[in-house]
Design an enzyme around this catalytic site. Structure first.
Site, PDB file in Angstrom:
ATOM      1  N   GLY A  15       0.769  -1.243   0.000  1.00 60.01           N
ATOM      2  CA  GLY A  15       0.000   0.000   0.000  1.00 60.01           C
ATOM      3  C   GLY A  15       0.798   1.289   0.000  1.00 60.01           C
ATOM      4  O   GLY A  15       0.312   2.316   0.471  1.00 60.01           O
ATOM      5  N   SER A  16       1.990   1.268  -0.588  1.00 57.57           N
ATOM      6  CA  SER A  16       2.756   2.528  -0.612  1.00 57.57           C
ATOM      7  C   SER A  16       2.103   3.557  -1.543  1.00 57.57           C
ATOM      8  O   SER A  16       2.180   4.768  -1.282  1.00 57.57           O
ATOM      9  CB  SER A  16       4.214   2.286  -1.001  1.00 57.57           C
ATOM     10  OG  SER A  16       4.331   1.922  -2.348  1.00 57.57           O
ATOM     11  N   MET A  92      -3.933  -6.762  -7.347  1.00 55.43           N
ATOM     12  CA  MET A  92      -3.400  -7.773  -8.259  1.00 55.43           C
ATOM     13  C   MET A  92      -4.484  -8.653  -8.892  1.00 55.43           C
ATOM     14  O   MET A  92      -4.303  -9.853  -9.055  1.00 55.43           O
ATOM     15  CB  MET A  92      -2.371  -8.643  -7.520  1.00 55.43           C
ATOM     16  CG  MET A  92      -1.283  -7.834  -6.832  1.00 55.43           C
ATOM     17  SD  MET A  92      -0.454  -6.648  -7.929  1.00 55.43           S
ATOM     18  CE  MET A  92       0.639  -7.752  -8.788  1.00 55.43           C
ATOM     19  N   ASN A 109      -5.613   2.946 -12.780  1.00 52.40           N
ATOM     20  CA  ASN A 109      -4.650   1.955 -12.289  1.00 52.40           C
ATOM     21  C   ASN A 109      -3.241   2.526 -12.399  1.00 52.40           C
ATOM     22  O   ASN A 109      -2.947   3.287 -13.321  1.00 52.40           O
ATOM     23  CB  ASN A 109      -4.758   0.676 -13.136  1.00 52.40           C
ATOM     24  CG  ASN A 109      -3.782  -0.402 -12.715  1.00 52.40           C
ATOM     25  OD1 ASN A 109      -3.647  -0.706 -11.521  1.00 52.40           O
ATOM     26  ND2 ASN A 109      -3.088  -0.995 -13.671  1.00 52.40           N
ATOM     27  N   HIS A 111       0.636   1.345 -12.923  1.00 55.09           N
ATOM     28  CA  HIS A 111       1.377   0.169 -13.404  1.00 55.09           C
ATOM     29  C   HIS A 111       2.859   0.535 -13.541  1.00 55.09           C
ATOM     30  O   HIS A 111       3.186   1.587 -14.100  1.00 55.09           O
ATOM     31  CB  HIS A 111       0.812  -0.289 -14.750  1.00 55.09           C
ATOM     32  CG  HIS A 111       1.496  -1.517 -15.266  1.00 55.09           C
ATOM     33  ND1 HIS A 111       1.238  -2.772 -14.765  1.00 55.09           N
ATOM     34  CD2 HIS A 111       2.460  -1.677 -16.210  1.00 55.09           C
ATOM     35  CE1 HIS A 111       2.007  -3.660 -15.383  1.00 55.09           C
ATOM     36  NE2 HIS A 111       2.753  -3.013 -16.269  1.00 55.09           N
ATOM     37  N   GLY A 145      -9.240  -4.740 -20.904  1.00 55.94           N
ATOM     38  CA  GLY A 145      -8.001  -5.504 -21.084  1.00 55.94           C
ATOM     39  C   GLY A 145      -7.127  -5.462 -19.840  1.00 55.94           C
ATOM     40  O   GLY A 145      -7.483  -4.875 -18.818  1.00 55.94           O
ATOM     41  N   ASP A 147      -4.118  -3.841 -18.364  1.00 56.67           N
ATOM     42  CA  ASP A 147      -3.212  -2.684 -18.480  1.00 56.67           C
ATOM     43  C   ASP A 147      -3.266  -2.041 -19.862  1.00 56.67           C
ATOM     44  O   ASP A 147      -2.252  -1.594 -20.396  1.00 56.67           O
ATOM     45  CB  ASP A 147      -1.762  -3.105 -18.143  1.00 56.67           C
ATOM     46  CG  ASP A 147      -1.636  -3.678 -16.745  1.00 56.67           C
ATOM     47  OD1 ASP A 147      -2.335  -3.187 -15.843  1.00 56.67           O
ATOM     48  OD2 ASP A 147      -0.834  -4.601 -16.554  1.00 56.67           O
TER      49      ASP A 147
HETATM   50  C1  GRF Z   1       3.335  -1.162  -7.547  1.00 59.46           C
HETATM   51  O1  GRF Z   1       4.559  -1.350  -8.208  1.00 59.46           O
HETATM   52  C2  GRF Z   1       2.213  -1.071  -8.531  1.00 59.46           C
HETATM   53  O2  GRF Z   1       2.534  -0.377  -9.676  1.00 59.46           O
HETATM   54  C3  GRF Z   1       1.991  -2.510  -8.839  1.00 59.46           C
HETATM   55  O3  GRF Z   1       2.112  -3.161  -7.608  1.00 59.46           O
HETATM   56  C4  GRF Z   1       2.949  -2.394  -6.763  1.00 59.46           C
HETATM   57  C5  GRF Z   1       2.146  -2.058  -5.544  1.00 59.46           C
HETATM   58  O4  GRF Z   1       2.882  -1.350  -4.590  1.00 59.46           O
HETATM   59  N1  GRF Z   1       0.749  -2.712  -9.528  1.00 59.46           N
HETATM   60  P1  GRF Z   1       2.174  -0.749  -3.303  1.00 59.46           P
HETATM   61  O5  GRF Z   1       1.282  -1.837  -2.730  1.00 59.46           O
HETATM   62  O6  GRF Z   1       1.392   0.456  -3.731  1.00 59.46           O
HETATM   63  O7  GRF Z   1       3.297  -0.406  -2.374  1.00 59.46           O
END
Ligand code: GRF
Length: 204
Positions: A15-16, A92, A109, A111, A145, A147
């Site tokens: 969750g950063s 995910m 989203n 990515h 789709g 991403d």
């Molecule tokens: C990030 O790299 C995001 O782009 C990817 O998963 C990671 C999640 O990081 N989809 P966080 O949970 O937000 O720290």
């Protein structure tokens, strides 16, 4: 004109990116508010971050459950919350059409690649394996789709000769936090328009 959007954040892990949004709202960088965090993983650290910030959160486990049942539960929770914007921040799972169509143009989203290169899992490893010299991250609208939706913003990050997927991911994460906050800021300012496949950012 800036609107304070009510944001629901879907997470699966640390969750950063959620934290970047929470910090941005505390610091007044964005006027929008994260009003609910939903995790498909029990014990995800993102849930702790939500609690620390006093944000309502819940776990809707995806594990050991029929996918249709899981997504129906997520849809019910989202409809109840009725957010202005849904942010997938390290979520995910791929959302089904039923959820995407319920919130048209309101799901984004983050990515960790310069899409359309390296969609899906392990994007940073894909970049290192491919030998690209410039990596990056993308905030995009979510479509059906994986991403593939219209790109709102991207940021680049040079790849170093000695980078591993882990070292690249660490630097990219800092870029992700910046670009996600900036995308929300532009959306709350009403400056983001989708024109076909392209996203046009109006000057303020
Ligand atoms: C990030 O790299 C995001 O782009 C990817 O998963 C990671 C999640 O990081 N989809 P966080 O949970 O937000 O720290």
């Amino acid at each position: 004109m800036t609107t304070s959007l009510r944001i629901a954040v879907l997470v699966s892990g640390r969750g950063s990116n959620l934290q970047a949004l929470l910090d941005a709202q505390t610091q007044g960088v964005i006027t929008s508010r994260v009003t609910r965090v939903i995790s498909n993983k029990e014990g995800a650290y993102a849930l702790e971050r939500a609690k620390i910030s006093g944000v309502a959160c819940e776990t809707i486990p995806s594990r050991g459950k029929d996918a249709d049942v899981f997504y129906a539960e997520v849809l019910t929770a989202l409809k109840k919350e009725s957010p202005d914007l849904i942010v997938l921040a390290g979520f995910m799972k791929i959302l089904p059409v039923s959820i995407i169509d319920s919130f048209p143009g309101r799901i984004i989203n983050i990515h960790p690649s310069l899409l359309p290169a390296f969609p899906g899992l392990h994007a940073q490893q894909q970049a290192v394996t491919a030998g690209v010299k410039v990596a990056g991250c993308t905030v995009h609208f979510v479509d059906k789709g994986c991403d593939t939706g219209p790109i709102i913003l991207q940021k680049t990050e040079p790849v170093r000769d000695d980078d591993t997927a882990a070292t690249l991911a660490e630097r990219l994460l800092a870029r992700e936090h910046e670009v996600l906050v900036e995308a929300v800021r532009l959306i709350e300012q009403g400056r983001v328009a989708v024109v076909g496949r392209r996203v046009v950012i109006r000057s303020s």
